[in-house]
Design a protein around this motif. Structure first.
Motif, PDB file in Angstrom:
ATOM      1  N   LEU A  27       7.765  -4.954  -0.740  1.00 34.14           N
ATOM      2  CA  LEU A  27       7.278  -5.453  -2.265  1.00 34.14           C
ATOM      3  C   LEU A  27       6.220  -4.262  -2.710  1.00 34.14           C
ATOM      4  O   LEU A  27       5.425  -4.984  -3.268  1.00 34.14           O
ATOM      5  N   GLY A  28       6.494  -3.025  -2.026  1.00 32.62           N
ATOM      6  CA  GLY A  28       5.897  -2.045  -2.565  1.00 32.62           C
ATOM      7  C   GLY A  28       3.951  -2.920  -2.810  1.00 32.62           C
ATOM      8  O   GLY A  28       3.479  -2.089  -2.951  1.00 32.62           O
ATOM      9  N   LEU A  29       3.720  -3.365  -1.958  1.00 28.17           N
ATOM     10  CA  LEU A  29       2.126  -3.601  -1.415  1.00 28.17           C
ATOM     11  C   LEU A  29       1.802  -2.873  -0.825  1.00 28.17           C
ATOM     12  O   LEU A  29       1.632  -2.651   0.314  1.00 28.17           O
ATOM     13  N   HIS A  30       0.188  -2.228  -0.683  1.00 27.47           N
ATOM     14  CA  HIS A  30      -0.137  -1.065   0.367  1.00 27.47           C
ATOM     15  C   HIS A  30      -1.617  -1.610   0.530  1.00 27.47           C
ATOM     16  O   HIS A  30      -2.058  -0.928   1.563  1.00 27.47           O
ATOM     17  N   THR A  31      -2.302  -1.889  -0.405  1.00 24.75           N
ATOM     18  CA  THR A  31      -3.993  -2.442  -0.016  1.00 24.75           C
ATOM     19  C   THR A  31      -4.112  -3.338  -0.011  1.00 24.75           C
ATOM     20  O   THR A  31      -3.772  -4.334  -0.691  1.00 24.75           O
ATOM     21  N   ALA A  32      -5.211  -3.942   0.047  1.00 27.42           N
ATOM     22  CA  ALA A  32      -5.452  -5.468   0.325  1.00 27.42           C
ATOM     23  C   ALA A  32      -5.532  -5.932  -1.333  1.00 27.42           C
ATOM     24  O   ALA A  32      -5.182  -6.840  -1.626  1.00 27.42           O
ATOM     25  N   LEU A  33      -6.400  -4.776  -2.074  1.00 27.43           N
ATOM     26  CA  LEU A  33      -6.150  -4.950  -3.185  1.00 27.43           C
ATOM     27  C   LEU A  33      -4.450  -6.026  -4.352  1.00 27.43           C
ATOM     28  O   LEU A  33      -4.219  -6.542  -4.894  1.00 27.43           O
TER      29      LEU A  33
END
Length: 733
Positions: A27-33
């Motif tokens: 999903l291309g999600l790396h950080t909390a933000l």
């Protein structure tokens, strides 16, 4: 005290390496933000019945449904050695079968009792003509003590359904979001307080809490309104900063000399320019006369005379002592432009040659496939300034290409070039050259503001006198085979009347472009699953069958460049009657004697592409005919698309339809830029008002504070949303 993750913290720390890996890769999600900006796609409500009836449109996609178990039964096979659990679920709109095999049948058999409700996630497949989910993941809603949390959440809340993937279902993403949601309190608000208060928008922290864990539908609306503004505003600030930075760059003002090359060219034109061409030319001349670089987008319908406007701009620059370069996406198009420009200029394109005009200049061609001697001469003409105009492909960008004084870069069909390629050419000027970007793909106003927001826009929407109307018809070759027979008869009739024809196919058919590893499809999927029709096969069939006796030739991108040029020359000269081609003819090919085009498997092309292709006919005095051949069923979305193309010649209307049918993310072309689309909430067509207002606000903010010194939250949002790669990409790749 419980750890609250920092927003820039890697998700590994909060969620563990395994989950973080899936979120990053899938999903291309790396950080909390990143995770906080992964918004729910929709919300399920208690008592709401998620529509199982819509699943037919989502074959092979991962879905999440909320439904009730109607019945469950264990079946045996292989003489009792194999077990299969079949569960039927219903939501009032339809029924769906779930299947579990082997040792995996026991747990769901205990938990999925008739009357119980659950969320189910899996990939929609078809078996024996019925839709099913095989081995879906599920989360019971209510029931025994272990499900109390889920049941409470279900009873009291709207359930967020997240965009998910095979390895991480929506409810697992819900749990991940729960882990980072406390960090929303630290989110820096990018909107200036005056803007936020003036428009009655909720603070960012509140918007994030409401989008992920809404108590009411009004919460969702508040959050969406706010988050749309963030996306539109940050994007428009990036573009406004580009425009501001460009306006600070120095450039050489280029003015046409009275009685010079441009005047001599205008005097020999055999026709008058349209009102639109005169108006747009004046806008360009005004830009060229300023001491900072022009950045203008010229969009015009197919055949509206953009090349003429671009040529007059190039002549004005040559008049002022500079040089102009035109960058074309393909060799066929570069050769075509070179041929038509030298023909239009006549002796004015033979500067320094015998019989050439004293006012003239040299017009050279530069492509990758040229012979060494011709190439060396072209490079010499450019560095000495002998050649005022060069037309070429990406070969123009190579290091060894040097200009005497590059004053204008014209980029044709911009969407086919990467930013780096365009910048490499612009960097060859002693000072930044002026830039004119041309496209024949009409762009709705909001997309122009979003995607080409750093360019001023000119529109040519008037066709030159003498252009003919094009009639477009859909040919349903499967339902009505006699329509296809009639199509080939029409081609023969046009050729018999002295005209020529194009036949366009989606594939070459030389073995290299065959779809690999195709599974055997059921009869009903056959039209959809068979390989697209191919140039080489169709040309052979036509030559032996319905078009026997006519000169039929092929053109595609993998042919030797000399062969391509030879075929195009003979087609332009009228020797070749029927050209069977791929979309290499989509842009710029100009053969006024071609009156009919047959597009095979037309449903495999996009709306704008069909409109572009169609523009290759009707370029002379005889009316044009475009036939869209499709095997798709009359009620299919593909046929609706083709009917829309047949119903209108208005490219702007078609580009709207095209955009509505594609995913929003495609608008920013993230497939080309290599980064995810920044548009998660904003819908470019529907949110026209927000985009227009955000552009005004952004222009005002950047004019007052170009470095955003007073707005640290906005600076941070800009860095997060538009990393360096993306900000460069906004220059239009």
């Amino acid at each position: 005290m419980e750890h609250v993750p920092a927003l820039d913290e890697d998700l590994k720390k909060t969620l563990g390496p395994a989950t973080a890996k899936v979120l990053a890769e899938q999903l291309g999600l790396h950080t909390a933000l990143d995770l906080l900006h992964h918004y729910p796609r929709r919300y399920a409500e208690r008592g709401e019945l998620t529509s199982l009836a819509d699943l037919a449109d989502q074959l092979d996609e991962h879905v999440t449904v909320v439904a009730q178990v109607a019945d469950a039964r264990i079946l045996t096979f292989n003489g009792g050695r194999g077990k299969r659990l079949e569960v039927t679920i219903t939501d009032g709109s339809g029924r769906l079968q779930l299947v579990f095999f082997g040792a995996g049948v026991h747990k769901p058999h205990k938990e999925l009792l008739p009357g119980s409700r659950a969320m189910f996630a899996g990939k929609v497949s078809r078996f024996n003509h019925k839709l099913q989910l095989a081995h879906p993941a599920y989360e019971p809603l209510g029931g025994d003590a272990s499900d109390r949390d889920a049941a409470t959440a279900f009873a009291n809340q709207l359930i967020p359904i997240y965009p998910a993937c095979a390895k991480l279902e929506s409810w697992k993403i819900t749990k991940c979001v729960d882990a980072v949601l406390p960090g929303a309190a630290d989110a820096l608000d990018p909107l200036p307080p005056a803007l936020r208060d003036g428009r009655g928008l909720v603070p960012l922290t509140e918007a994030l809490l409401k989008i992920h864990r809404p108590a009411t539908k009004a919460d969702i609306e508040d959050a969406r309104r706010r988050l749309k503004w963030d996306e539109a505003f940050v994007l428009q600030v990036a573009l406004a900063r580009r425009r501001h930075a460009d306006s600070q760059l120095p450039a050489v003002a280029r003015r046409a000399a009275p009685g010079g090359l441009l005047d001599a060219f205008d005097a020999k034109l055999p026709f008058t320019l349209t009102e639109g061409q005169r108006k747009v030319s004046q806008e360009i001349f005004d830009d060229l006369a300023t001491s900072h670089p022009m950045h203008r987008l010229l969009q015009g319908e197919v055949g509206s005379g953009k090349t003429m406007v671009a040529l007059r701009a190039m002549l004005a620059v040559v008049d002022s002592g500079g040089q102009a370069a035109m960058l074309a996406p393909t060799e066929v198009l570069a050769q075509q432009h070179h041929r038509s420009i030298t023909e239009m200029m006549g002796e004015l394109a033979e500067g320094g040659m015998l019989g050439g005009s004293d006012l003239g200049t040299k017009v050279v061609l530069l492509t990758g496939s040229m012979g060494t001697a011709a190439r060396r001469q072209a490079l010499l003409d450019l560095v000495t300034g002998e050649a005022g105009i060069v037309i070429g492909t990406h070969a123009l960008i190579e290091d060894k290409v040097q200009f005497h004084d590059l004053g204008l870069v014209v980029v044709d069909e911009q969407h086919r070039f990467g930013v780096e390629q365009r910048d490499a050419l612009r960097s060859k000027g002693k000072q930044p050259p002026h830039l004119l970007v041309m496209t024949a793909t009409p762009i709705p106003r909001t997309v122009a503001m979003t995607v080409f927001g750093d360019l001023e826009t000119s529109v040519l929407d008037q066709l030159p006198a003498g252009r003919s109307p094009i009639a477009t018809h859909v040919v349903p070759s499967k339902d009505k085979p006699h329509f296809l027979t009639r199509a080939w008869e029409r081609v023969r009739e046009e050729v018999g009347n002295g005209h020529q024809a194009y036949v366009v196919c989606p594939r070459i058919g030389d073995g290299e472009d065959d779809p690999k590893g195709r599974k055997k499809a059921s009869a009903e999927d056959e039209a959809d699953k068979r390989p697209p029709l191919a140039v080489l096969e169709i040309a052979e069939q036509l030559g032996r069958g319905p078009l026997a006796g006519l000169s039929v030739e092929v053109l595609h991108g993998r042919m030797d460049p000399a062969d391509k040029d030879d075929v195009m020359r003979r087609f332009a000269a009228g020797e070749v009657k029927v050209l069977v081609a791929t979309t290499v003819i989509e842009v710029g090919v100009n053969v006024p004697n071609s009156t009919v085009m047959v597009i095979m498997d037309a449903d495999r092309f996009g709306v704008s592409q069909l409109h572009q292709l169609r523009g290759r006919v009707g370029r002379g005095s005889a009316p044009g005919l475009c036939l869209l051949v499709s095997e798709m069923h009359e009620a299919s979305p593909a046929r609706a698309r083709l009917a829309a193309v047949a119903a209108t010649l208005d490219g702007f209307e078609l580009s709207r339809i095209d955009l509505e049918q594609r995913r929003e993310g495609d608008v920013l072309g993230q497939a080309q830029s290599g980064v995810r689309s920044s548009l998660r909430m904003l819908a470019v067509i529907e949110d026209e008002e927000v985009i227009a207002e955000a552009r005004e606000e952004a222009t005002r903010v950047v004019a007052a504070d170009p470095g955003l010194e007073e707005l640290p939250g906005l600076r941070t949002a800009l860095d997060a949303l538009l990393d360096t790669e993306r900000e460069q990409y906004l220059e239009k790749g």
